[in-house]
Motif scaffolding. Structure first.
Motif, PDB file in Angstrom:
ATOM      1  N   ASP A  68       0.844  -1.208   0.000  1.00 45.29           N
ATOM      2  CA  ASP A  68       0.000   0.000   0.000  1.00 45.29           C
ATOM      3  C   ASP A  68       0.877   1.255   0.000  1.00 45.29           C
ATOM      4  O   ASP A  68       1.695   1.428  -0.894  1.00 45.29           O
ATOM      5  CB  ASP A  68      -1.000  -0.078   1.167  1.00 45.29           C
ATOM      6  CG  ASP A  68      -2.268   0.700   0.875  1.00 45.29           C
ATOM      7  OD1 ASP A  68      -2.197   1.736   0.207  1.00 45.29           O
ATOM      8  OD2 ASP A  68      -3.350   0.287   1.325  1.00 45.29           O
ATOM      9  N   GLU A  88      -0.990  -4.031   3.753  1.00 44.26           N
ATOM     10  CA  GLU A  88      -2.212  -3.685   4.472  1.00 44.26           C
ATOM     11  C   GLU A  88      -2.918  -4.877   5.094  1.00 44.26           C
ATOM     12  O   GLU A  88      -3.208  -4.882   6.273  1.00 44.26           O
ATOM     13  CB  GLU A  88      -3.166  -2.940   3.544  1.00 44.26           C
ATOM     14  CG  GLU A  88      -4.400  -2.428   4.284  1.00 44.26           C
ATOM     15  CD  GLU A  88      -5.372  -1.684   3.402  1.00 44.26           C
ATOM     16  OE1 GLU A  88      -5.259  -1.778   2.172  1.00 44.26           O
ATOM     17  OE2 GLU A  88      -6.254  -1.020   3.949  1.00 44.26           O
ATOM     18  N   CYS A 177      -2.401   1.293   6.026  1.00 42.38           N
ATOM     19  CA  CYS A 177      -2.925   1.668   4.718  1.00 42.38           C
ATOM     20  C   CYS A 177      -1.984   2.666   4.056  1.00 42.38           C
ATOM     21  O   CYS A 177      -1.023   2.299   3.424  1.00 42.38           O
ATOM     22  CB  CYS A 177      -4.335   2.198   4.899  1.00 42.38           C
ATOM     23  SG  CYS A 177      -5.255   2.097   3.382  1.00 42.38           S
ATOM     24  N   GLU A 192      -5.266   1.207   9.870  1.00 40.31           N
ATOM     25  CA  GLU A 192      -6.608   1.533   9.400  1.00 40.31           C
ATOM     26  C   GLU A 192      -7.680   0.630  10.040  1.00 40.31           C
ATOM     27  O   GLU A 192      -8.111   0.901  11.154  1.00 40.31           O
ATOM     28  CB  GLU A 192      -6.653   1.496   7.868  1.00 40.31           C
ATOM     29  CG  GLU A 192      -7.920   2.121   7.299  1.00 40.31           C
ATOM     30  CD  GLU A 192      -8.165   1.763   5.839  1.00 40.31           C
ATOM     31  OE1 GLU A 192      -7.746   0.681   5.413  1.00 40.31           O
ATOM     32  OE2 GLU A 192      -8.793   2.559   5.133  1.00 40.31           O
ATOM     33  N   GLU A 268      -6.185   6.308   7.710  1.00 39.30           N
ATOM     34  CA  GLU A 268      -5.672   5.983   6.384  1.00 39.30           C
ATOM     35  C   GLU A 268      -4.158   6.180   6.376  1.00 39.30           C
ATOM     36  O   GLU A 268      -3.413   5.266   6.032  1.00 39.30           O
ATOM     37  CB  GLU A 268      -6.340   6.890   5.348  1.00 39.30           C
ATOM     38  CG  GLU A 268      -5.865   6.669   3.929  1.00 39.30           C
ATOM     39  CD  GLU A 268      -6.374   5.372   3.328  1.00 39.30           C
ATOM     40  OE1 GLU A 268      -7.287   4.761   3.894  1.00 39.30           O
ATOM     41  OE2 GLU A 268      -5.838   4.968   2.273  1.00 39.30           O
ATOM     42  N   ASP A 287     -10.611   6.490   7.320  1.00 37.48           N
ATOM     43  CA  ASP A 287     -11.353   5.863   6.240  1.00 37.48           C
ATOM     44  C   ASP A 287     -12.411   4.932   6.800  1.00 37.48           C
ATOM     45  O   ASP A 287     -12.187   3.740   6.982  1.00 37.48           O
ATOM     46  CB  ASP A 287     -10.417   5.096   5.297  1.00 37.48           C
ATOM     47  CG  ASP A 287     -11.219   4.372   4.219  1.00 37.48           C
ATOM     48  OD1 ASP A 287     -12.433   4.640   4.094  1.00 37.48           O
ATOM     49  OD2 ASP A 287     -10.629   3.536   3.514  1.00 37.48           O
ATOM     50  N   GLU A 374      -9.755   9.209   2.625  1.00 41.20           N
ATOM     51  CA  GLU A 374      -8.602   8.358   2.327  1.00 41.20           C
ATOM     52  C   GLU A 374      -7.337   9.220   2.380  1.00 41.20           C
ATOM     53  O   GLU A 374      -7.039   9.800   3.411  1.00 41.20           O
ATOM     54  CB  GLU A 374      -8.806   7.673   0.968  1.00 41.20           C
ATOM     55  CG  GLU A 374      -9.994   6.697   0.980  1.00 41.20           C
ATOM     56  CD  GLU A 374      -9.565   5.238   1.045  1.00 41.20           C
ATOM     57  OE1 GLU A 374      -8.462   4.944   1.522  1.00 41.20           O
ATOM     58  OE2 GLU A 374     -10.349   4.381   0.619  1.00 41.20           O
ATOM     59  N   ASP A 462      -8.614   7.366  -4.243  1.00 40.07           N
ATOM     60  CA  ASP A 462      -8.083   6.868  -2.967  1.00 40.07           C
ATOM     61  C   ASP A 462      -6.706   7.498  -2.753  1.00 40.07           C
ATOM     62  O   ASP A 462      -6.560   8.483  -2.036  1.00 40.07           O
ATOM     63  CB  ASP A 462      -8.059   5.332  -3.012  1.00 40.07           C
ATOM     64  CG  ASP A 462      -7.681   4.696  -1.686  1.00 40.07           C
ATOM     65  OD1 ASP A 462      -7.057   5.368  -0.855  1.00 40.07           O
ATOM     66  OD2 ASP A 462      -7.990   3.504  -1.489  1.00 40.07           O
TER      67      ASP A 462
HETATM   68 FE1  FEO Z   1      -6.943   0.883   3.148  1.00 41.53          FE
HETATM   69 FE2  FEO Z   1      -8.598   3.285   3.167  1.00 41.53          FE
HETATM   70  O1  FEO Z   1      -7.895   2.095   2.132  1.00 41.53           O
END
Ligand code: FEO
Ligand code: CA
Ligand code: CA
Length: 582
Positions: A68, A88, A177, A192, A268, A287, A374, A462
């Protein structure tokens, strides 16, 4: 607003449903640092097994799953550096031979080892970026690694457990994230959807309910073999997660720290601006549907001397939550124990309780319930701050909050990007705001799904990041279950676009393989190499693969007949060696 200009020079590409990476003519994209490759710990570099046969101990020194947020830390300018990235979550159908059947303690340990953060040394050699292995910097942080606890929740009664009666050393980071890079050279990572790993009792407490804890968790099933994740046996363990963690990648012996002064949230990530007098301002969103946007202003100034000189900078300061009012104005509401509704009687006896229960505090303070904040990105030239609000299909549903000025669409499948500029400096308590864009496709029938995009279409923004030329790069995360159908029919696989923030015009730069999310963006200092992450290629709509059919939707990036799809970092270079995006 910056003026428009000829910043974006590439030829935009079409939307795609193909199982490959596509970039404009004149660019080359190459995958490396695949899930399961050894990270490069000296003397401990087990090779990846295509049959998912690696052990938990192997996985703890290999690249994690589901790449991520990512940042580049120079060792030798733009030629050699450290890539620090989040892993993630896991697809346990793909991670283990046989998937989750049977579900064993060893599989729980492997799943825990596939989460967290990795530090990889990389170098540009003979025109190609490659991993340097072994490396003295190579490191993995997993769901079992020790993290010090800093800030007002350190040592708090709500942070103490049987294993850590002092409440000052937590084990593990997971569901990390997005990321942020501090001006003093450290890495920030947001924990997250941490709550999904914990199981609760039949009757969760009001606190557990507010944070979304469920009786059997969200399907990771760690609590079945690890009591730490059983909230009946260890009721305070969940309070030790949901923080922004700070890692010093340049010191392989350093202990990372959970920075509780920034508030607990389904973070996030975290992004740092600097006030004119040198204090750090950390922006962070949560998020989750109808949750909040925060900012933290440090008490002290950033000092020269890197991580060691700023070891407690993020432990002291003021936390605020955002309220977006109609008419394009907003307020940052301070979150201080004893002020306004945050009284001891209301459950906020001290600042530790305020940060541990930041959702409850934000509810009382009347902050604005957002459409899943995000990533954030700070335009240092214009001082506007941007935040993606990825979607919120519950908006306007019975029993749920309705639309408001900042979140103007019911059943918001498409998402929007909001931006604001603080009054005065980044520590200002008031701001003006507007929307950069409402995402969507004008061909859609439903007015709420049309949006107002100028240029190439996308949904569910995102990741966002500014490059050093002032181009805003946007990455998307449409669910696998929605991609290429219905309102997303013409939008294609998840993608990355370049946007001129002055005109809001977008051009599509990259399209990803089937059912992946495109996320994470960082550049070498010279702007000539872009690193992004491809997360969960081939993900099933249920987000858990059938172990009998690992290649059902994608076999990217290796396309081996007996292999499996693997998250990876993608290096993007311009064939003429020029800056990315020109
Ligand atoms: Fe892990 Fe908010 O996307
Ligand atoms: Ca994300
Ligand atoms: Ca997302």
């Amino acid at each position: 607003m910056p003026g428009g200009g000829p910043r974006i020079g590439f030829t935009p590409i079409a939307a795609s449903a193909a199982d490959r990476i596509t970039v404009p003519p004149g660019y080359t994209a190459t995958a490396f640092l695949l899930w399961g490759e050894p990270v490069g710990v000296p003397g401990n570099m087990p090779a990846f097994r295509d049959d998912a046969g690696n052990s938990a101990a192997d996985q703890a020194v290999q690249m994690g799953m589901h790449h991520d947020g990512i940042h580049y830390y120079p060792l030798d300018g733009s030629r050699r550096g450290l890539l620090v990235m989040n892993h993630e979550y896991t697809d346990d159908g793909l991670l283990h031979a046989g998937g989750m059947v049977p579900w064993t303690a060893e599989k729980v340990r492997k799943s825990q080892a596939a989460h967290g953060v990795s530090v990889s040394e990389v170098e540009l050699k003979d025109g190609r970026w490659q991993a340097v292995r072994p490396s003295r910097y190579a490191r993995r942080f997993t769901a079992s690694s020790p993290f010090a606890i800093g800030g007002p929740a350190a040592g708090h009664a709500l942070m103490r457990t049987a294993a850590d009666p002092a409440g000052r050393l937590a084990l593990g980071t997971f569901n990390n994230c997005a990321s942020g890079m501090t001006p003093w050279g450290t890495y920030l990572s947001g924990e997250e959807n941490f709550i999904g790993y914990f199981s609760s009792a039949d009757q969760p407490t009001a606190h557990e309910r507010r944070w979304g804890m469920r009786k059997n968790g969200w399907g990771y099933r760690w609590h079945e073999h690890d009591d730490r994740f059983d909230a009946v046996k260890n009721p305070n363990e969940a309070n030790r997660h949901g923080w922004v963690v700070e890692i010093d990648p340049y010191d392989p012996a350093s202990t990372p720290v959970k920075r509780t002064a920034l508030g607990r949230a389904a973070h996030e990530g975290a992004w740092v601006a600097v006030t004119k007098d040198g204090r750090a301002v950390v922006y962070s969103g949560e998020d989750a549907r109808f949750e909040y946007i925060y900012k933290f202003v440090s008490r002290d100034r950033i000092r020269p001397g890197g991580a060691k000189a700023n070891a407690e900078l993020l432990d002291h300061g003021t936390l605020y939550v955002a309220r977006f009012d109609a008419g394009g104005r907003g307020r940052w509401i301070p979150m201080r124990a004893g002020e306004g509704p945050l009284t001891a009687a209301a459950g906020f006896a001290d600042q530790g309780e305020v940060v541990i229960k930041s959702r409850q505090a934000s509810d009382l303070l009347g902050a604005t319930k957002m459409d899943r904040p995000e990533w954030l990105a700070i335009d240092t030239a214009t001082r506007w701050v941007y935040c993606t609000l990825t979607n919120n299909t519950a908006r306007g549903q019975p029993g749920q909050p309705g639309v408001d000025a900042a979140n103007p669409r019911a059943n918001n499948t498409m998402g929007q990007i909001i931006r604001w500029k603080e009054d005065g400096d980044f520590d200002g308590e008031g701001f003006e705001w507007n929307h950069l864009v409402l995402a969507g496709d004008p061909a859609n029938e439903r007015p709420e799904a049309k949006g107002n995009i100028r240029g190439d279409l996308y949904g569910c923004p995102d990741g966002i990041a500014f490059d050093n030329r002032g181009v805003l790069w946007i990455q998307t995360d449409v669910f696998a279950s929605q991609m290429n159908r219905g309102e997303f029919q013409r939008i294609g696989n998840n993608q990355m676009l370049a946007c001129d923030p002055g005109t809001a015009e977008t051009r599509r730069f990259l399209t990803g393989p089937v059912n992946c999310e495109i996320t994470g963006a960082c550049w070498t200092p010279d702007g000539r190499t872009l690193f992004i992450n491809v997360q969960h290629p081939g993900e099933t709509p249920s987000e858990r693969s059938n172990p009998e059919e690992p290649r059902r939707f994608s076999n990217w990036p290796e396309f081996k007949p007996d292999g499996r799809p693997r998250s990876a970092t993608v290096v993007i270079r311009k064939d003429d060696g020029g800056p990315i995006g020109t």
